[in-house]
Every structure is written in structure tokens, then in C-alpha cells.
Design a protein around this motif. Structure first.
Motif, PDB file in Angstrom:
ATOM      1  N   THR A 194       0.828  -1.208   0.000  1.00  0.00           N
ATOM      2  CA  THR A 194       0.000   0.000   0.000  1.00  0.00           C
ATOM      3  C   THR A 194       0.858   1.252   0.000  1.00  0.00           C
ATOM      4  O   THR A 194       0.579   2.219  -0.721  1.00  0.00           O
ATOM      5  N   ARG A 198       0.905   4.162  -2.822  1.00  0.00           N
ATOM      6  CA  ARG A 198       0.694   5.587  -2.510  1.00  0.00           C
ATOM      7  C   ARG A 198       1.803   6.443  -3.101  1.00  0.00           C
ATOM      8  O   ARG A 198       1.544   7.524  -3.652  1.00  0.00           O
ATOM      9  N   ILE A 263      -4.263  11.995  -0.913  1.00  0.00           N
ATOM     10  CA  ILE A 263      -4.808  10.655  -1.014  1.00  0.00           C
ATOM     11  C   ILE A 263      -5.807  10.433   0.118  1.00  0.00           C
ATOM     12  O   ILE A 263      -5.470  10.600   1.292  1.00  0.00           O
ATOM     13  N   ALA A 266      -6.388   4.171   0.433  1.00  0.00           N
ATOM     14  CA  ALA A 266      -5.440   3.433  -0.403  1.00  0.00           C
ATOM     15  C   ALA A 266      -5.398   1.965  -0.006  1.00  0.00           C
ATOM     16  O   ALA A 266      -5.465   1.621   1.178  1.00  0.00           O
ATOM     17  N   ILE A 271      -6.790   3.260  -5.204  1.00  0.00           N
ATOM     18  CA  ILE A 271      -6.484   4.481  -4.463  1.00  0.00           C
ATOM     19  C   ILE A 271      -7.476   5.565  -4.881  1.00  0.00           C
ATOM     20  O   ILE A 271      -7.788   5.717  -6.072  1.00  0.00           O
ATOM     21  N   TRP A 306      -1.226   1.796 -13.667  1.00  0.00           N
ATOM     22  CA  TRP A 306      -2.386   2.373 -13.000  1.00  0.00           C
ATOM     23  C   TRP A 306      -3.287   3.058 -14.026  1.00  0.00           C
ATOM     24  O   TRP A 306      -2.814   3.710 -14.957  1.00  0.00           O
TER      25      TRP A 306
END
Length: 337
Positions: A194, A198, A263, A266, A271, A306
Motif C-alpha cells: 500500500t 501511494r 490521497i 489506499a 487508491i 495504474w
């Protein structure tokens, strides 16, 4: 003359040494350590694992493991001695718990004795050390239940007992290490993944959204195709519909850049991020500078790339506030009319 002797039923007793030899404290401590410590290590490890792993199959595995371990400890401490006269630890050290007359106590009496060990523990463990100076070498629990711990004759089962204890220690160590591995795999490795996600999205997220929203009328089709390639299959039809509206109108240069982001949530594969954006529309004298706030969902796609899974406009584009008009400075006193 023939002498007839009737058979008399007697209570089963443990074969004690010819003279009643009370077990020294070191043997009692060693037997307790063998009987309890490996199981407690497993229980403590799996209990901590059950507190850290998410709800699901691993939670039930950890809870079931430490519950089963507690049951096995009780079987070894309570049921086995009432059947054979030994627990694993006492068999290795050559001692046994007996009642005052040398008979073997039953499992419920042994349970009462183990519960009475709370009296040994509460006053700063003084009850556990009491056999060091007590003439009968008893703990407070022994005094309460009228039991003694005596040295007994070893028999030919001792090599097998050593083998069983070695197996028990190996199994306990293996289960504890497995619990650590489960916790690492489900918690710590996930947290590291994670954190890595991030850090990637903190850089790539603003770029993806900026490229998706930026287009030029002279290269409109190429820009729209590039934007669609940056989205997931679920979000692509929604973005294509918005692009069709723009293409059917009067498209002008539309350029965005991200000035700040945060953010919200996440996971290693998904996310959510808030983005504050600035941009311009049009060219030349018709250019208009705008700001907007959006919430973007990013999903890890194939090949660790992503993609934008959703984009929600929280504050619609609007021109930045105009700077306040500056008032002219007051005239000098000599020039005032």
C-alpha cells in the motif's frame, strides 16, 4: 490346613520410590515449563495474529489454532495424568502429582489444582516459590487441594517420551513461525504494498488526470484516444460519452495541470485521491484561466500500470478570483483642494 485370602479391591496408586521422595523445585519447574510454555507460545502468537489479520479465512485459522492449542494443553495437564499418571513434562522429569495417600487424582481435581495456582500467582508469584522452603514442598495450590508432587520410578517409556516432547517442540515452533508468516503476508507485506502504491500514485496520479483532461482541437481524435487508453473498461464508456459531447460542440484548447493533491484512501490495488487543478481554455485574447477540484479513483491494471477508474468533479471549473483593485494613494496635504 489351607489358608484362603479374599481379594480386596484397592484404589490404583502410582509407583512411588520406596521412601516417599518429594520432588525438588527444579524438577517441578522443568516439568511445568515443558507442559505449558510451548503451548503458551503458540497461543500468544496466534492470538496476536488473530488481532492483526483482516476478517476472513486467516482469522478463523488463527482463532481455531490457539483454541485447539489450549485444548491440547488441558488434555496433557488434566486428562493424561488421570489415565497414565504422567503429563509429558512430568514423565520426562520423573515426577507425578498424587493425593496425600498416593492415589492418582482425577481430571476435575487436577483442574481445581490448576485453577488454584492463581493463588500462587497473585501474591507476586510467591506461591510458586513456596516449595523452596516448605517442609512438604507444596505450593498454595497443593495445600488447598491436599496434593503432593513426588518422585516416581522411571520406566522404559522414557525414550518415547523424549521423542514425543521433541515432536511437540518442533510442532509448536513450526506453528508459531507459520503464524508470524501469516501475519507478515496478510498485514505487513500488504502495508508495504500500500505504501508503495501511494508513492507511485502521488506522482503518476496527477499526470494521468492531466493527460486525460487535456486536448487540442487540431489533434482532438488522438487526444481522446490517448485519454481513453488511460481509463479502465468500467469508466471508458462514461468518458467516451463526455468526449462525444465536446466533439459535437465547438472544442477549444483545454489544458489542465494539478497544483495540489491528497490521497483519501489506499489499498495495494485501488487508491482514491483529491486533486486541485488549474487550467486554461481557448487561445489568444479568448483564453480563460480556470480552477477545479476533482476526486479520482485509480486502479492497478495489467503489467502494474495504474488506470483512472472514475472521476468526479467536486467543484466545477471557474475563473480564478480577480485581484482587488488598488486604490490610488492620497495626495500630499499641500495638493489637496
Amino acid at each position: 490346613m489351607t489358608l484362603v485370602v479374599e481379594d480386596i479391591e484397592t484404589t490404583e496408586t502410582i509407583q512411588v520410590l520406596p521412601e516417599k521422595v518429594l520432588a525438588p523445585w527444579r524438577l517441578r519447574a522443568g516439568a511445568l515449563a515443558i507442559d505449558v510454555l510451548p503451548g503458551l507460545a503458540v497461543v500468544a502468537t496466534m492470538f496476536l495474529v488473530s488481532l492483526t489479520v483482516p476478517t476472513g479465512v486467516w482469522l478463523w485459522v488463527s482463532v481455531g489454532t490457539w483454541a485447539l492449542t489450549i485444548l491440547l494443553i488441558l488434555v496433557n495437564r488434566l486428562l493424561l495424568p488421570s489415565i497414565t499418571g504422567w503429563s509429558l513434562g512430568r514423565a520426562l522429569t520423573g515426577i507425578a502429582v498424587t493425593e496425600s495417600d498416593g492415589t492418582r487424582p482425577g481430571p476435575w481435581w487436577l483442574l481445581l489444582r490448576d485453577l488454584a495456582h492463581l493463588l500462587d500467582t497473585l501474591p507476586v508469584f510467591i506461591g510458586w516459590l513456596w516449595p523452596l522452603w516448605d517442609s512438604s514442598r507444596r505450593t498454595f495450590a497443593d495445600m488447598l487441594t491436599h496434593t503432593e508432587v513426588r518422585c516416581v520410578e522411571r520406566d522404559e517409556r522414557l525414550p518415547q517420551i523424549r521423542r514425543w516432547i521433541a515432536i511437540m517442540l518442533l510442532v509448536a515452533a513450526g506453528v508459531s513461525l507459520s503464524g508470524v508468516g501469516i501475519s507478515y503476508a496478510t498485514v505487513y507485506s500488504r502495508q508495504r504494498a500500500t505504501d508503495h502504491a501511494r508513492s507511485v500514485i502521488a506522482v503518476e496520479g496527477p499526470r494521468l488526470v492531466s493527460r486525460m483532461l487535456t486536448y487540442d482541437p487540431s489533434t482532438l481524435r488522438e487526444d481522446f484516444d490517448r485519454a481513453l487508453a488511460l481509463t479502465t473498461d468500467a469508466y471508458r464508456p462514461k468518458l467516451a460519452a463526455e468526449q462525444d459531447k465536446v466533439a459535437k460542440g465547438h472544442p477549444v484548447v483545454n489544458e489542465y495541470w494539478v497544483t495540489a493533491g491528497a490521497i483519501q484512501s489506499a489499498t495495494p490495488d485501488r487508491i482514491t485521491m483529491l486533486l486541485f487543478m488549474q487550467g486554461r481554455r481557448g487561445t489568444g485574447q479568448e483564453v480563460r484561466y480556470i480552477t477545479a477540484t476533482v476526486r479520482a479513483n485509480f486502479v492497478r491494471g495489467r503489467d502494474d500500470h495504474w488506470l483512472v477508474d472514475d472521476l468526479t468533479v467536486l467543484a466545477k471549473p471557474k475563473p480564478p478570483p480577480a485581484p482587488p483593485e488598488e486604490k490610488p494613494p492620497p495626495a500630499p496635504p499641500g495638493e489637496q483642494k
